[in-house]
Each structure stands twice: as structure tokens, then as C-alpha cells.
Design a protein around this motif. Sequence first.
Motif, PDB file in Angstrom:
ATOM      1  N   LEU A  15     -33.275  24.090   3.185  1.00 33.22           N
ATOM      2  CA  LEU A  15     -34.682  24.484   3.063  1.00 33.22           C
ATOM      3  C   LEU A  15     -34.965  25.102   1.702  1.00 33.22           C
ATOM      4  O   LEU A  15     -35.998  24.818   1.080  1.00 33.22           O
ATOM      5  N   SER A  19     -37.480  23.327  -0.882  1.00 35.73           N
ATOM      6  CA  SER A  19     -38.688  24.039  -1.303  1.00 35.73           C
ATOM      7  C   SER A  19     -38.674  24.318  -2.800  1.00 35.73           C
ATOM      8  O   SER A  19     -39.723  24.297  -3.451  1.00 35.73           O
ATOM      9  N   LEU A  22     -39.661  20.971  -4.376  1.00 39.93           N
ATOM     10  CA  LEU A  22     -41.098  20.754  -4.159  1.00 39.93           C
ATOM     11  C   LEU A  22     -41.952  21.676  -5.029  1.00 39.93           C
ATOM     12  O   LEU A  22     -43.016  21.278  -5.516  1.00 39.93           O
ATOM     13  N   THR A  23     -41.484  22.900  -5.246  1.00 35.09           N
ATOM     14  CA  THR A  23     -42.205  23.834  -6.108  1.00 35.09           C
ATOM     15  C   THR A  23     -42.236  23.325  -7.546  1.00 35.09           C
ATOM     16  O   THR A  23     -43.278  23.359  -8.206  1.00 35.09           O
ATOM     17  N   LEU A  49     -45.308  26.852  -0.052  1.00 37.80           N
ATOM     18  CA  LEU A  49     -43.995  26.659  -0.684  1.00 37.80           C
ATOM     19  C   LEU A  49     -43.290  27.990  -0.938  1.00 37.80           C
ATOM     20  O   LEU A  49     -42.080  28.103  -0.747  1.00 37.80           O
ATOM     21  N   SER A  50     -44.044  28.999  -1.355  1.00 37.17           N
ATOM     22  CA  SER A  50     -43.411  30.294  -1.594  1.00 37.17           C
ATOM     23  C   SER A  50     -42.947  30.930  -0.277  1.00 37.17           C
ATOM     24  O   SER A  50     -41.889  31.557  -0.243  1.00 37.17           O
ATOM     25  N   ILE A  52     -41.866  29.313   2.409  1.00 40.92           N
ATOM     26  CA  ILE A  52     -40.626  28.620   2.799  1.00 40.92           C
ATOM     27  C   ILE A  52     -39.464  29.074   1.919  1.00 40.92           C
ATOM     28  O   ILE A  52     -38.346  29.290   2.399  1.00 40.92           O
ATOM     29  N   THR A  53     -39.729  29.241   0.621  1.00 38.00           N
ATOM     30  CA  THR A  53     -38.674  29.681  -0.297  1.00 38.00           C
ATOM     31  C   THR A  53     -38.210  31.093   0.052  1.00 38.00           C
ATOM     32  O   THR A  53     -37.001  31.351   0.139  1.00 38.00           O
ATOM     33  N   SER A  56     -36.317  31.028   3.538  1.00 36.10           N
ATOM     34  CA  SER A  56     -34.980  30.428   3.514  1.00 36.10           C
ATOM     35  C   SER A  56     -34.013  31.243   2.656  1.00 36.10           C
ATOM     36  O   SER A  56     -32.837  31.382   3.022  1.00 36.10           O
TER      37      SER A  56
END
Length: 180
Positions: A15, A19, A22-23, A49-50, A52-53, A56
Motif C-alpha cells: 500500500l 500510494s 500514485l502520488t 493519497l496522503s 493511504i500513505t 500504510s
Amino acid sequence: MTIFGTPIETIYLVLLIVSGVLTILYIFFGDVLHGLGEGLNFLHPTLVLSFITFFSASGYILELATSISSALIIAISAIIALVLDTLLNMFVLIPLSSAEESLAYTEDSLKGRIGKTIISIPEDGFGEVVIESKSGTIAKPAASVKNAPIEEGTQVLVIEVKNGVLYVVSYENNQLHYEE
């Protein structure tokens, strides 16, 4: 703890990597998705996105560094991600969006401003005027209101703006030179 036969640490790491990628892609191609978050601010791609980052990364670190149960780590990671995401939104994203809007100008906001001709305005013709402001310098095509010539370096007052062209009159020593 394992999910579908995969250790939770591996899921957190995957993850985090996904992420992160993707960022980076969003940084390069974010203008394409710009309108996506306009209606729903809480679903803005940067915030998702932040979240998820942060989730994780904190989950991965807590799984490796502590012996707390995985269910509790998921809850703690979600709280950490929510707090960090909220701080990111309040102290970075909202001020940046406000600053971006404050640097813009409209044609109506140029009316009544004082500028200087950098290209003389001939009779029945066009020249160029520069207007200085706190946010930068604006150079626009200009024409005389009364079709009178205005020399280069003359201070002018913007009377009207039509189709991107400033209609100006001479304004020397804070005195309006507007002949009928």
C-alpha cells in the motif's frame, strides 16, 4: 496477522509503495484530475493519497516496532492518518489554494489603476501599458480613449477594459489629462 494468506506487514508495504507511486504520478499528471475534487473537497485526490500513505506507513512501522495486536494497530494507524491528513489540509492545501486565487486578476480589477506606456500609443492605434502590483507586473495592449497619441513612458489611467485591451488616458503628476 494475515489477510488472504499474506502477512499484514507486506500489505502495508505494498500500500505504501503503490500510494507513493500514485502520488508521484499525480504530481506530474494532476491537472488532468483537477476537476475531480472540486465538488467534494474531502475526496480530493491529494487527501486520499496522503491518507493511504500515512495509514500504510504508520501501520507498517507499528507492526515492525511493537507487539500490539494488528486490529489495534489498524485503529491507531487510521487515527494517525486522519490527524495528519487534517493538518495537511488545514495548514498546506487550503492556504495554497487561497494564495493561488489571490494572485489572479480580472479585467474589472484593472479599471482605475495607474500604469506606464512601454510602447507608445499612436492616434487610432494600439500600444502597450504595464501595470505594477504586489503580485507582479501586468503588460496589456492599450488604446487611447479619445484616439489621441500617448508617448512611451507616460503615466496613464485605465478607464475601461474591453476584450483584453486597456482604454487609457494620460495621467501626469496625478493630474488627469482628458480632453473632450
